[in-house]
Design a protein around this motif. Structure first.
Motif, PDB file in Angstrom:
ATOM      1  N   ILE A  90       1.407  -2.433 -12.385  1.00 47.06           N
ATOM      2  CA  ILE A  90       2.184  -2.373 -11.140  1.00 47.06           C
ATOM      3  C   ILE A  90       3.290  -1.326 -11.255  1.00 47.06           C
ATOM      4  O   ILE A  90       3.495  -0.504 -10.351  1.00 47.06           O
ATOM      5  N   ALA A  91       3.986  -1.318 -12.372  1.00 44.45           N
ATOM      6  CA  ALA A  91       5.054  -0.335 -12.592  1.00 44.45           C
ATOM      7  C   ALA A  91       4.508   1.085 -12.604  1.00 44.45           C
ATOM      8  O   ALA A  91       5.114   2.007 -12.042  1.00 44.45           O
ATOM      9  N   GLN A  92       3.351   1.261 -13.228  1.00 44.61           N
ATOM     10  CA  GLN A  92       2.751   2.596 -13.323  1.00 44.61           C
ATOM     11  C   GLN A  92       2.344   3.141 -11.956  1.00 44.61           C
ATOM     12  O   GLN A  92       2.607   4.309 -11.643  1.00 44.61           O
ATOM     13  N   VAL A  93       1.725   2.299 -11.144  1.00 45.01           N
ATOM     14  CA  VAL A  93       1.292   2.740  -9.816  1.00 45.01           C
ATOM     15  C   VAL A  93       2.505   3.065  -8.938  1.00 45.01           C
ATOM     16  O   VAL A  93       2.531   4.095  -8.254  1.00 45.01           O
ATOM     17  N   LEU A  94       3.506   2.208  -8.968  1.00 43.49           N
ATOM     18  CA  LEU A  94       4.724   2.466  -8.180  1.00 43.49           C
ATOM     19  C   LEU A  94       5.432   3.725  -8.669  1.00 43.49           C
ATOM     20  O   LEU A  94       5.934   4.525  -7.870  1.00 43.49           O
ATOM     21  N   GLY A  95       5.473   3.922  -9.972  1.00 40.85           N
ATOM     22  CA  GLY A  95       6.094   5.121 -10.527  1.00 40.85           C
ATOM     23  C   GLY A  95       5.355   6.383 -10.124  1.00 40.85           C
ATOM     24  O   GLY A  95       5.971   7.414  -9.823  1.00 40.85           O
ATOM     25  N   ALA A  96       4.020   6.311 -10.092  1.00 38.29           N
ATOM     26  CA  ALA A  96       3.212   7.466  -9.695  1.00 38.29           C
ATOM     27  C   ALA A  96       3.450   7.826  -8.233  1.00 38.29           C
ATOM     28  O   ALA A  96       3.560   9.010  -7.882  1.00 38.29           O
ATOM     29  N   ILE A  97       3.535   6.815  -7.376  1.00 39.21           N
ATOM     30  CA  ILE A  97       3.797   7.060  -5.958  1.00 39.21           C
ATOM     31  C   ILE A  97       5.187   7.648  -5.770  1.00 39.21           C
ATOM     32  O   ILE A  97       5.386   8.587  -4.983  1.00 39.21           O
ATOM     33  N   ALA A  98       6.161   7.140  -6.535  1.00 39.92           N
ATOM     34  CA  ALA A  98       7.521   7.675  -6.458  1.00 39.92           C
ATOM     35  C   ALA A  98       7.559   9.125  -6.932  1.00 39.92           C
ATOM     36  O   ALA A  98       8.214   9.982  -6.312  1.00 39.92           O
ATOM     37  N   GLY A  99       6.858   9.431  -8.021  1.00 40.67           N
ATOM     38  CA  GLY A  99       6.819  10.800  -8.528  1.00 40.67           C
ATOM     39  C   GLY A  99       6.184  11.755  -7.546  1.00 40.67           C
ATOM     40  O   GLY A  99       6.674  12.875  -7.332  1.00 40.67           O
ATOM     41  N   ALA A 100       5.075  11.320  -6.914  1.00 41.91           N
ATOM     42  CA  ALA A 100       4.404  12.148  -5.913  1.00 41.91           C
ATOM     43  C   ALA A 100       5.291  12.342  -4.686  1.00 41.91           C
ATOM     44  O   ALA A 100       5.289  13.419  -4.069  1.00 41.91           O
ATOM     45  N   SER A 101       6.053  11.318  -4.335  1.00 40.23           N
ATOM     46  CA  SER A 101       6.953  11.413  -3.176  1.00 40.23           C
ATOM     47  C   SER A 101       8.070  12.424  -3.441  1.00 40.23           C
ATOM     48  O   SER A 101       8.399  13.238  -2.570  1.00 40.23           O
ATOM     49  N   ILE A 102       8.639  12.383  -4.637  1.00 44.87           N
ATOM     50  CA  ILE A 102       9.682  13.355  -4.989  1.00 44.87           C
ATOM     51  C   ILE A 102       9.113  14.767  -4.963  1.00 44.87           C
ATOM     52  O   ILE A 102       9.738  15.699  -4.450  1.00 44.87           O
ATOM     53  N   LEU A 103       7.910  14.913  -5.506  1.00 39.09           N
ATOM     54  CA  LEU A 103       7.265  16.232  -5.499  1.00 39.09           C
ATOM     55  C   LEU A 103       7.057  16.726  -4.076  1.00 39.09           C
ATOM     56  O   LEU A 103       7.280  17.908  -3.783  1.00 39.09           O
ATOM     57  N   PHE A 104       6.641  15.833  -3.192  1.00 43.79           N
ATOM     58  CA  PHE A 104       6.437  16.215  -1.795  1.00 43.79           C
ATOM     59  C   PHE A 104       7.739  16.699  -1.151  1.00 43.79           C
ATOM     60  O   PHE A 104       7.762  17.721  -0.463  1.00 43.79           O
ATOM     61  N   PHE A 105       8.824  15.986  -1.397  1.00 44.94           N
ATOM     62  CA  PHE A 105      10.104  16.384  -0.812  1.00 44.94           C
ATOM     63  C   PHE A 105      10.572  17.735  -1.354  1.00 44.94           C
ATOM     64  O   PHE A 105      11.134  18.551  -0.619  1.00 44.94           O
ATOM     65  N   ILE A 106      10.340  17.979  -2.632  1.00 43.47           N
ATOM     66  CA  ILE A 106      10.717  19.272  -3.212  1.00 43.47           C
ATOM     67  C   ILE A 106       9.853  20.385  -2.628  1.00 43.47           C
ATOM     68  O   ILE A 106      10.360  21.424  -2.189  1.00 43.47           O
ATOM     69  N   ALA A 107       8.534  20.173  -2.623  1.00 40.21           N
ATOM     70  CA  ALA A 107       7.609  21.193  -2.117  1.00 40.21           C
ATOM     71  C   ALA A 107       7.849  21.483  -0.648  1.00 40.21           C
ATOM     72  O   ALA A 107       7.670  22.621  -0.185  1.00 40.21           O
ATOM     73  N   SER A 108       8.274  20.472   0.108  1.00 32.56           N
ATOM     74  CA  SER A 108       8.517  20.639   1.547  1.00 32.56           C
ATOM     75  C   SER A 108       9.681  21.574   1.836  1.00 32.56           C
ATOM     76  O   SER A 108       9.850  22.037   2.970  1.00 32.56           O
ATOM     77  N   GLY A 109      10.483  21.857   0.823  1.00 36.78           N
ATOM     78  CA  GLY A 109      11.589  22.782   1.009  1.00 36.78           C
ATOM     79  C   GLY A 109      11.155  24.226   1.161  1.00 36.78           C
ATOM     80  O   GLY A 109      11.967  25.100   1.480  1.00 36.78           O
ATOM     81  N   LYS A 110       9.864  24.476   0.936  1.00 36.08           N
ATOM     82  CA  LYS A 110       9.313  25.813   1.132  1.00 36.08           C
ATOM     83  C   LYS A 110       8.656  25.851   2.505  1.00 36.08           C
ATOM     84  O   LYS A 110       7.773  25.040   2.804  1.00 36.08           O
ATOM     85  N   ALA A 111       9.082  26.772   3.353  1.00 37.40           N
ATOM     86  CA  ALA A 111       8.683  26.781   4.764  1.00 37.40           C
ATOM     87  C   ALA A 111       7.178  26.755   4.958  1.00 37.40           C
ATOM     88  O   ALA A 111       6.668  26.054   5.843  1.00 37.40           O
ATOM     89  N   GLU A 112       6.440  27.487   4.137  1.00 32.51           N
ATOM     90  CA  GLU A 112       5.001  27.590   4.348  1.00 32.51           C
ATOM     91  C   GLU A 112       4.201  26.446   3.722  1.00 32.51           C
ATOM     92  O   GLU A 112       2.967  26.412   3.822  1.00 32.51           O
TER      93      GLU A 112
END
Length: 234
Positions: A90-112
């Motif tokens: 359970i911790a691993q799956v939640l951690g993976a989703i959190a990591g992917a979410s952070i990555l998405f927010f960082i990547a979204s900072g690039k306009a394209e």
């Protein structure tokens, strides 16, 4: 003094978060930018170094599984109770989703950037980096996980006099697996690593998740049985 369940849960959560953020992040942010990108070798080392770093950061707390296949393999090998593996997963799956979410927010900072470009999710057939079939992907994920777990069992064995280097051996084996496997599926060998980016990207990434859950678990079980009843049998 025994480490609390809460500490182990937190360790597995943050460890898997780092693995997904840094490993998938190397592909999304730094992997394919022409001459400035880190390329396949760089992505492979990003995943492996993430495991090495977390092994020495949280290994003494939870064992640094950060992978449901490892936790399941440990249960089959007789090194872990099934009840403990449940909250690890359970911790691993939640951690993976959190990591992917952070990555998405960082990547979204690039306009394209668009989510359609992906978050380093795994895939087969038309979604394979080099269009390998479902059968190829299933075989690769099963065999690669088998090998990965075998290294883990050996490196962490109480009979191994070089146990202090376990984290390094495990991380480098993951680098090796990625060098060979990225063209096939992008390499999972870890259901949580696939679930994290997959649920955010949606669509075909979710429809193909079954392979990246089933094959690594099968490979882990086979490896645990082989280790316990053949290699380590007295």
């Amino acid at each position: 003094m025994e480490t609390s369940k809460f500490s182990k849960f937190g360790a597995e959560f943050i460890g898997t978060l780092v693995l997904v953020l840094m490993g998938c992040g190397s592909a999304v942010i730094a992997g394919a930018n022409g001459t400035t990108g880190v390329g396949l070798l760089g992505i492979s080392f990003a995943f492996g170094l993430s495991v090495v770093a977390m092994a020495y950061a949280i290994g003494h707390i939870s064992g640094c599984h950060i992978n449901p296949a490892i936790s399941i393999g440990m249960v089959v090998a007789g090194r872990m109770k099934a009840s403990e593996a449940v909250y690890y997963i359970i911790a691993q799956v939640l951690g993976a989703i959190a990591g992917a979410s952070i990555l998405f927010f960082i990547a979204s900072g690039k306009a394209e950037y668009s989510l359609t470009a992906g978050l380093g999710q795994n895939g087969y057939a038309e979604f394979s980096p080099q269009h390998y079939s479902m059968v190829s992907g299933f075989i690769a994920e099963t065999v690669f996980t088998f090998i990965f777990l075998l290294v883990i069992f050996g490196a962490t064995s109480t009979k191994n006099i070089n146990g202090g280097f376990a984290g390094l051996a495990i991380g480098l084996s993951l680098v090796l697996i990625h060098i060979v496997g990225i063209p096939v599926t992008g390499v999972s060998v870890n259901p949580a690593r696939s679930i994290g980016p997959g649920v955010l990207v949606g669509g075909q990434a979710i429809s193909q998740l079954w392979l990246f859950i089933a094959a690594p678990i099968l490979g882990a079980i086979l490896s645990a049985v082989f280790w316990r009843f053949i290699l380590e049998k007295n």
